[in-house]
Design a protein around this motif. Structure first.
Motif: not given
Lengths: 201, 249
Positions: B153-154, B156, B171, B202, B246
């Protein structure tokens, strides 16, 4: 919470007390980091006085199990504590009368994650953060970092499980959103910031 | 006040409004004799849109003062979707304070929608000292975002030796995308110091819908600071998205 329950039982702030059998305050873990908020009790909930015990509740329980949670791990409640006749939509005056109970539940539980089920619960929480109501289809699965009643919460709106019973394709969306909840739970070591933090002088 | 703008390619505005509608519900365009601008936060306050289009970018630009045009983007998008590839777009504020949207193509089609009176507060520019600035091919970044969404969902952002890395893992699996000059996806990079930060996919996914507006985008970020994605638009316009990071606790 006991006092709040007693107040809801004797509540006469709107007319729904006249037609309901039992008020449904909510149930679950008062120390949970996760709070689920639905719309209002339905037929089975009205009879049993417990939230999400009908077909939609069964689906909610299954979805919780799918991400390793039980009902006892979370707190579950609704915007309205009494069943609207024939499961009609909550009326604005009913939400206005009943929502102070939900506000108090939020302040008691102090959840870090709030999952709103359906448009009424989502609109209410967004409004408490000073935001305009939005279509559930446009916000479901999106993560909002909000300040609600002085609490920093992560809001995850999703569809009401009942919607997936009527429209089976929505079940996949609900499953996706519950997987997102799982990720959020595993992220407890992370901290999110708002862009507003970078707009201040 | 008079406001009448003609833009030669309605299609560009169709993409622009579609992208903006994914992030914001309601906001005001501000027209001045110098050009058109819009700056708005998304409802979750995690993202911000900063749009500027100078008067020179328009085929015709008549504006004799400051005019605020508050729109509901859901409604505006529905209208803009009706624009065809060869249509010209005309925007006009009527005396009754309605926004007239006119497509000039095989026929002249005029829509009208109410102008919303929204708050007059203007947002400042985010105060960020970026440590990385990279120019990349937009569609390569769009593909990388799609890749990352498969596993997480994110994503880096990290710097390497004269390259930019996007990494996602959970996972469900992991993915790493490397942008280098050799591969052609990285056009320029300026790394002031090694930097890393994570951002929500998102939001990135919604922002990257703007890839249709520009072949090249500029990414700026710094460790645990917001990300800025800038698309240069024809005629000197610019569309920048800011996204809060985040942060690791």
């Amino acid at each position: 919470m006991r006092q709040l329950t007693e107040e809801v039982v004797s509540c006469r702030k709107c007319s729904l007390w006249q037609s309901r059998r039992n008020p449904v305050v909510g149930e679950g873990n008062l120390n949970s980091m996760i709070m689920f908020i639905g719309e209002a009790p339905g037929y089975h909930e009205d009879i049993q006085g417990r939230p999400f015990v009908g077909a939609a509740g069964k689906l909610l329980t299954e979805l919780l199990h799918s991400i390793g949670l039980s009902r006892e791990d979370v707190y579950i409640t609704n915007v309205l504590k009494c069943r609207p006749p024939n499961n009609r939509d909550p009326r604005p005056e009913e939400i206005k009368a009943c929502s102070p109970y939900l506000d108090r539940q939020l302040l008691i539980i102090k959840p870090s994650i709030v999952v709103t089920l359906g448009r009424h619960a989502t609109s209410y929480i967004l409004s408490r953060a000073g935001l305009a109501p939005r279509n559930i289809s446009s916000v479901r699965g999106k993560i909002f970092r909000l300040n609600v009643l002085g609490l920093s919460i992560t809001l995850l709106p999703t569809y009401h499980p009942a919607a997936a019973l009527y429209r089976p394709p929505l079940r996949t969306k609900l499953e996706e959103d519950f997987n997102k909840l799982k990720s959020l739970m595993h992220e407890r070591g992370r901290r999110s910031v708002s862009l507003e933090d970078f707009l201040k002088s | 006040m008079t406001l009448k703008l003609i833009f030669s390619e309605a299609k560009q505005w169709k993409y622009l409004v579609d992208t903006l509608s994914r992030l914001i519900d309601e906001a005001s365009f501000i027209a001045t004799p110098e050009g058109l601008r819009l700056r708005a936060l998304d409802p979750s306050r995690i993202a911000m849109v900063d749009f500027v289009m100078p008067s020179e970018a328009f085929e015709e630009y008549l504006c004799d003062g400051e005019v605020r045009i508050g729109v509901n983007f859901d409604e505006f998008k529905k209208i803009m979707k009706r624009g065809s590839a060869k249509d010209k777009l005309e925007l006009e504020v009527s005396e009754e304070r309605r926004l007239k949207v006119r497509f000039r193509g095989r026929a002249v089609r005029t829509f009208s929608l109410p102008i919303l009176e929204l708050g007059a507060e203007e947002l400042p520019t985010p105060r960020i000292s970026f440590t990385v600035e990279a120019k990349l091919l937009s569609d390569a970044v769009k593909d990388a975002i799609k890749d990352a969404e498969i596993v997480s969902d994110y994503v880096k952002f990290e710097t390497g030796e004269e390259c930019l890395l996007m990494k996602a893992s959970s996972d469900r699996g992991s993915v790493e995308v490397e942008f280098t000059r050799d591969s052609g996806s990285l056009i320029e990079i300026d790394i002031k110091e090694p930097s890393y930060a994570a951002y929500s996919l998102d939001y990135l996914s919604d922002m990257m819908k703007a890839y249709q507006l520009s072949d090249i985008l500029t990414i700026e970020y710094a460790t645990n600071k917001p990300l800025a994605l800038t698309f240069d638009l024809p005629g000197g316009g610019r569309l920048t998205f800011y996204l809060a990071p985040r942060m690791e606790a």
